[in-house]
Write an enzyme that holds these catalytic residues in place. Structure first.
Site, mmCIF file in Angstrom:
data_model
loop_
_atom_site.group_PDB
_atom_site.id
_atom_site.type_symbol
_atom_site.label_atom_id
_atom_site.label_comp_id
_atom_site.label_asym_id
_atom_site.label_seq_id
_atom_site.Cartn_x
_atom_site.Cartn_y
_atom_site.Cartn_z
ATOM 1 N N GLY A 178 0.840 -1.191 0.000
ATOM 2 C CA GLY A 178 0.000 0.000 0.000
ATOM 3 C C GLY A 178 0.870 1.233 0.000
ATOM 4 O O GLY A 178 1.999 1.227 -0.485
ATOM 5 N N CYS A 179 0.359 2.278 0.567
ATOM 6 C CA CYS A 179 1.058 3.558 0.618
ATOM 7 C C CYS A 179 2.336 3.449 1.440
ATOM 8 O O CYS A 179 2.320 2.939 2.553
ATOM 9 C CB CYS A 179 0.127 4.604 1.226
ATOM 10 S SG CYS A 179 0.896 6.208 1.450
#
Length: 177
Positions: free
Chosen positions: A13-14
């Site tokens: 993810g981020c």
């Protein structure tokens, strides 16, 4: 005496989320947010956000083997993101947010494969693990404003609504152990 440091490169993810968690882990001596796994040289954040470059947002960790091992790094990794969602973590959608381990050595590849095998066997998640395991290619450091993002921008809405709860959950997991 040999080198006691090793590198790990992970995407889940981020990169702001991963960085914030790993900053709290003893034995991690350096964290750099960046991009790897894609087809164009020197990508920018804007390039990555298109989802067309093949790069993943990643953190590259330097860690002291006297304090923490690669298996521990992976145990944390699998506890702080959902490895069963293809190209997605929460509202972050695209190949740049895929779950991926970029291995630095054959040993890291084997540990990664065995970890996924064991997690699959114990059926920790209802859905299958889709985490990719890829040999690390060229790593590109992300722009300066992405480094140490959560610590420098705690009032950013993304930080408050996504990273702060993730950190609270991680801290609870550690306390409970």
């Amino acid at each position: 005496m040999g080198n006691t440091y090793e590198m790990a490169t992970l995407g889940g993810g981020c990169f702001w989320c991963l960085e914030a968690v790993y900053l709290e882990v003893n034995g991690i001596t350096e964290i750099v947010s960046g991009y790897t796994g894609g087809s164009i040289p020197e990508p920018s954040y804007e390039d990555i956000c298109t989802g067309n470059t093949g790069h993943a947002e990643v953190v590259q960790l330097k860690f002291d083997l006297n304090e923490i091992g690669f298996q521990d790094i992976l145990n944390i990794f699998f506890s702080i993101h959902d490895p069963t969602t293809l190209n997605r973590q929460g509202n972050d959608v695209g190949t740049q947010y895929r779950s991926v381990i970029f291995y630095h050595s054959e040993n890291q590849m084997e540990v990664s494969l065995n970890t996924i095998k064991k997690l699959t066997e114990i059926e920790l998640w209802a859905e299958p693990i889709v985490t990719d395991i890829e040999k690390l290619g060229t790593f590109y450091r992300a722009e300066d404003y992405h480094q140490n993002y959560y610590q420098l921008n705690p009032n950013n809405p993304y930080c408050q609504f996504v990273i702060t709860p993730k950190l609270a959950n991680f801290r609870k997991q550690i306390r409970d152990k």
